[in-house]
Design a protein around this motif. Structure first.
Motif, PDB file in Angstrom:
ATOM      1  N   LEU A   1       0.835  -0.996   0.058  1.00 27.91           N
ATOM      2  CA  LEU A   1       0.037   0.037  -0.104  1.00 27.91           C
ATOM      3  C   LEU A   1       0.826   1.295  -0.102  1.00 27.91           C
ATOM      4  N   LEU A   2       2.100   1.134   0.675  1.00 30.85           N
ATOM      5  CA  LEU A   2       2.977   2.326   0.668  1.00 30.85           C
ATOM      6  C   LEU A   2       3.095   2.819  -0.821  1.00 30.85           C
ATOM      7  N   HIS A   3       3.584   1.777  -1.851  1.00 30.90           N
ATOM      8  CA  HIS A   3       3.910   1.931  -3.134  1.00 30.90           C
ATOM      9  C   HIS A   3       2.770   2.252  -3.805  1.00 30.90           C
ATOM     10  N   HIS A   4       1.518   1.674  -3.679  1.00 27.81           N
ATOM     11  CA  HIS A   4       0.045   1.911  -4.349  1.00 27.81           C
ATOM     12  C   HIS A   4      -0.988   2.496  -3.450  1.00 27.81           C
ATOM     13  N   PRO A   5      -0.834   3.575  -3.013  1.00 32.31           N
ATOM     14  CA  PRO A   5      -1.637   3.887  -1.789  1.00 32.31           C
ATOM     15  C   PRO A   5      -3.382   4.306  -2.490  1.00 32.31           C
ATOM     16  N   THR A   6      -3.390   4.066  -3.624  1.00 33.51           N
ATOM     17  CA  THR A   6      -4.744   4.191  -4.195  1.00 33.51           C
ATOM     18  C   THR A   6      -5.326   2.973  -4.532  1.00 33.51           C
ATOM     19  N   ASN A   7      -4.512   1.910  -4.335  1.00 31.19           N
ATOM     20  CA  ASN A   7      -5.235   0.522  -4.706  1.00 31.19           C
ATOM     21  C   ASN A   7      -6.185   0.111  -3.701  1.00 31.19           C
ATOM     22  N   ALA A   8      -7.546   0.084  -3.842  1.00 26.54           N
ATOM     23  CA  ALA A   8      -8.578  -0.034  -2.988  1.00 26.54           C
ATOM     24  C   ALA A   8      -8.465  -1.531  -2.562  1.00 26.54           C
ATOM     25  N   GLY A   9      -8.100  -2.404  -3.334  1.00 29.93           N
ATOM     26  CA  GLY A   9      -8.157  -3.971  -2.796  1.00 29.93           C
ATOM     27  C   GLY A   9      -6.891  -4.119  -1.902  1.00 29.93           C
ATOM     28  N   LEU A  10      -5.814  -3.550  -2.131  1.00 25.65           N
ATOM     29  CA  LEU A  10      -4.717  -3.535  -1.034  1.00 25.65           C
ATOM     30  C   LEU A  10      -5.281  -2.865   0.360  1.00 25.65           C
ATOM     31  N   ARG A  11      -5.763  -1.877   0.059  1.00 23.28           N
ATOM     32  CA  ARG A  11      -6.571  -1.190   1.360  1.00 23.28           C
ATOM     33  C   ARG A  11      -7.360  -1.756   2.144  1.00 23.28           C
ATOM     34  N   GLU A  12      -8.292  -2.445   1.302  1.00 25.38           N
ATOM     35  CA  GLU A  12      -9.394  -3.504   2.074  1.00 25.38           C
ATOM     36  C   GLU A  12      -8.574  -4.624   2.587  1.00 25.38           C
ATOM     37  N   ASN A  13      -7.666  -5.311   2.107  1.00 27.34           N
ATOM     38  CA  ASN A  13      -6.606  -6.363   2.667  1.00 27.34           C
ATOM     39  C   ASN A  13      -6.033  -5.895   3.869  1.00 27.34           C
ATOM     40  N   CYS A  14      -5.586  -4.812   3.781  1.00 24.89           N
ATOM     41  CA  CYS A  14      -4.932  -4.285   5.012  1.00 24.89           C
ATOM     42  C   CYS A  14      -5.838  -3.836   6.213  1.00 24.89           C
ATOM     43  N   GLU A  15      -7.031  -3.392   5.845  1.00 24.42           N
ATOM     44  CA  GLU A  15      -7.865  -3.069   6.919  1.00 24.42           C
ATOM     45  C   GLU A  15      -8.417  -4.393   7.355  1.00 24.42           C
ATOM     46  N   TYR A  16      -8.724  -5.350   6.772  1.00 19.54           N
ATOM     47  CA  TYR A  16      -9.215  -6.480   6.999  1.00 19.54           C
ATOM     48  C   TYR A  16      -8.397  -7.220   8.008  1.00 19.54           C
ATOM     49  N   ALA A  17      -6.955  -7.398   7.869  1.00 19.69           N
ATOM     50  CA  ALA A  17      -6.028  -8.040   8.381  1.00 19.69           C
ATOM     51  C   ALA A  17      -5.857  -7.297   9.845  1.00 19.69           C
ATOM     52  N   HIS A  18      -5.887  -6.024   9.851  1.00 17.97           N
ATOM     53  CA  HIS A  18      -6.120  -5.269  11.195  1.00 17.97           C
ATOM     54  C   HIS A  18      -7.240  -5.576  11.847  1.00 17.97           C
ATOM     55  N   GLN A  19      -8.316  -5.480  11.393  1.00 16.63           N
ATOM     56  CA  GLN A  19      -9.586  -5.667  12.145  1.00 16.63           C
ATOM     57  C   GLN A  19      -9.450  -7.117  12.881  1.00 16.63           C
ATOM     58  N   GLU A  20      -9.034  -8.140  11.835  1.00 15.53           N
ATOM     59  CA  GLU A  20      -8.849  -9.483  12.613  1.00 15.53           C
ATOM     60  C   GLU A  20      -7.942  -9.561  13.706  1.00 15.53           C
ATOM     61  N   ILE A  21      -6.980  -8.965  13.509  1.00 13.87           N
ATOM     62  CA  ILE A  21      -5.776  -8.685  14.790  1.00 13.87           C
ATOM     63  C   ILE A  21      -6.395  -8.271  15.905  1.00 13.87           C
ATOM     64  N   ASN A  22      -6.946  -7.195  15.610  1.00 14.06           N
ATOM     65  CA  ASN A  22      -7.673  -6.671  16.760  1.00 14.06           C
ATOM     66  C   ASN A  22      -8.805  -7.324  17.442  1.00 14.06           C
ATOM     67  N   HIS A  23      -9.492  -8.262  16.676  1.00 15.66           N
ATOM     68  CA  HIS A  23     -10.325  -9.169  17.231  1.00 15.66           C
ATOM     69  C   HIS A  23      -9.447 -10.184  17.950  1.00 15.66           C
ATOM     70  N   ALA A  24      -8.467 -10.689  17.429  1.00 12.20           N
ATOM     71  CA  ALA A  24      -7.626 -11.511  18.167  1.00 12.20           C
ATOM     72  C   ALA A  24      -7.149 -11.104  19.686  1.00 12.20           C
ATOM     73  N   PHE A  25      -6.705  -9.986  19.641  1.00 14.96           N
ATOM     74  CA  PHE A  25      -6.434  -9.169  20.849  1.00 14.96           C
ATOM     75  C   PHE A  25      -7.470  -9.217  21.912  1.00 14.96           C
ATOM     76  N   GLU A  26      -8.795  -8.797  21.320  1.00 17.04           N
ATOM     77  CA  GLU A  26      -9.809  -8.886  22.509  1.00 17.04           C
ATOM     78  C   GLU A  26      -9.925 -10.060  22.877  1.00 17.04           C
ATOM     79  N   MET A  27     -10.008 -11.095  21.961  1.00 15.24           N
ATOM     80  CA  MET A  27     -10.481 -12.649  22.518  1.00 15.24           C
ATOM     81  C   MET A  27      -9.465 -12.949  23.501  1.00 15.24           C
ATOM     82  N   MET A  28      -8.210 -12.554  23.525  1.00 14.07           N
ATOM     83  CA  MET A  28      -7.201 -12.883  24.370  1.00 14.07           C
ATOM     84  C   MET A  28      -7.449 -12.236  25.763  1.00 14.07           C
ATOM     85  N   ARG A  29      -7.786 -10.921  25.667  1.00 15.42           N
ATOM     86  CA  ARG A  29      -8.015 -10.057  26.746  1.00 15.42           C
ATOM     87  C   ARG A  29      -9.193 -10.962  27.686  1.00 15.42           C
ATOM     88  N   ARG A  30     -10.205 -10.991  26.770  1.00 14.77           N
ATOM     89  CA  ARG A  30     -11.567 -11.602  27.203  1.00 14.77           C
ATOM     90  C   ARG A  30     -11.133 -12.833  28.054  1.00 14.77           C
TER      91      ARG A  30
END
Lengths: 263, 48
Positions: free
Chosen positions: A218-247
Motif C-alpha cells: 500500500l505504501l507503493h500503491h496508496p490508491t489501490n482499493a483492494g490492497l487497502r481493503e486487505n490491510c484493513e481486514y487483517a488489522h481488524q482480525e488482529i484487533n479481534h484476536a487481541f480482544e479475544m485474548m483479553r476476554r
C-alpha cells in the motif's frame, strides 16, 4: 484485639494451579483431629518458632515479589499492600495465640482461639494470593496492549524501513505473549477458554504477515482499493484476536462470534 | 516506540509465592495438631 474477618470478594478460579493452591490453603483447619504427641527431644516452642519463621519468609518473599512487579501502581498497589498487611497482622496473632496454646494444649478455649487465628491467617493469605493472580493477568494484558500499539503504529508507518522495523518488533512481541501465556493457557480450568485463546493466537499469527505485506504494498500503491481493503481486514482480525485474548485472560468467554465478527 | 515488554520471569507471582504459602499452612497445621501430655507441659513450664 479481636481478629477481623477478612473481606471476601467473588472469585472465580481461572487456572487449575491457583484452584489447587487456594483450595489446599483454605481446607478446613478445624478438621484436624489427629493429635500429635511430642517426640522425645522435641519442644512445643519449636512449632511456634517454625510458624513465625515461615510467616516471615512468606512476608519477605511477597514484599520482594511485589516490589519487582512493574504494573503494581496506584490504588492497586495500596490494595495489595493492605492485603499483605492483613497477612502480617493475622500471622503474628497466630504466633501469639500459638504460644498460649502450647502452655496448655488441653484447654479447649485456647485451642478454639488458635483454630480461629489459623482460619483468619489462611483466609487473608488466600485473599492476598487472589489479588496476586489478578496481577499476573494484568501483566499479560499489559504486554498485549503494548503489542497492539505496535500493530497500530504499522498502519501509520511512512517508509518501508519503518514498516520492517515495526514488523520485527511485532514478531518479538508475539513471541513474548506466547511465552507469558503458554503455561497459563494450558492451565485454564475451562477448556473452551483454552480453545478460544488458541484460536485467537492462530488468528494473530495468520494475519500478521498479511498485514505486513499489504501495508508495504500500500505504501507503493496508496490508491489501490483492494490492497487497502486487505490491510484493513487483517488489522481488524488482529484487533479481534487481541480482544479475544483479553476476554479469556479476564475469565470471560473469548467466543469469536460475540465480537462482531462477520465471518 | 515502546519495546518495554514485561519479562516472563516476572510473571506468575502466585507461583513464586505458592511454596511459601504451603509451608506456612503446614507449619500452622503442625502447631494445631500437637497435644502435649502432662509431662511435656511440666517440662515446658520449667523451661519458661
Amino acid at each position: 484485639m479481636v481478629p477481623q474477618p477478612p473481606q471476601r470478594t467473588e472469585f472465580h478460579f481461572q487456572t487449575i494451579t491457583v484452584q489447587n493452591l487456594l483450595s489446599e490453603l483454605i481446607r478446613e483447619v478445624t478438621t484436624i483431629t489427629e493429635a500429635r504427641p511430642l517426640q522425645p527431644g522435641e519442644s512445643a516452642e519449636s512449632f511456634v518458632i517454625d510458624v513465625e519463621a515461615k510467616l516471615e519468609k512468606f512476608l519477605q518473599n511477597a514484599e520482594i515479589t511485589l516490589n519487582e512487579c512493574p504494573v503494581l501502581t496506584g490504588s492497586r498497589k495500596g490494595l495489595l499492600q493492605s492485603a499483605l498487611s492483613d497477612v502480617e497482622r493475622t500471622g503474628y496473632q497466630m504466633v501469639e495465640v500459638g504460644r498460649e496454646l502450647i502452655k496448655d494444649t488441653s484447654s479447649s478455649e485456647r485451642r478454639r482461639r488458635a483454630v480461629e487465628a489459623a482460619r483468619n491467617l489462611l483466609s487473608t493469605m488466600v485473599r492476598f494470593l487472589e489479588l496476586c493472580d489478578q496481577l499476573d493477568v494484568l501483566m499479560i494484558v499489559t504486554n498485549i496492549d503494548l503489542a497492539q500499539e505496535e500493530y497500530n503504529g504499522l498502519k501509520s508507518a511512512t517508509t518501508e524501513q519503518e514498516i520492517y522495523d515495526r514488523y520485527r518488533a511485532i514478531l518479538g512481541q508475539i513471541e513474548e505473549i506466547e511465552t507469558s501465556t503458554r503455561r497459563r493457557v494450558g492451565d485454564l480450568v475451562d477448556p473452551s477458554q483454552r480453545d478460544d485463546f488458541l484460536a485467537a493466537r492462530a488468528l494473530l499469527k495468520t494475519h500478521t504477515p498479511i498485514l505486513y505485506g499489504s501495508t508495504k504494498a500500500l505504501l507503493h500503491h496508496p490508491t489501490n482499493a483492494g490492497l487497502r481493503e486487505n490491510c484493513e481486514y487483517a488489522h481488524q482480525e488482529i484487533n479481534h484476536a487481541f480482544e479475544m485474548m483479553r476476554r479469556v485472560l479476564n475469565g470471560q468467554s473469548g467466543d469469536y462470534a460475540n465480537l462482531g465478527h462477520a465471518g | 516506540r515502546n519495546g518495554a515488554n514485561i519479562s516472563p520471569s516476572k510473571l506468575m507471582i502466585v507461583e513464586r509465592l505458592a511454596g511459601n504459602s504451603r509451608q506456612l499452612r503446614a507449619a500452622v497445621e503442625e502447631l494445631l495438631s500437637i497435644q502435649m501430655s502432662l509431662d511435656d507441659m511440666t517440662v515446658h513450664s520449667i523451661n519458661d
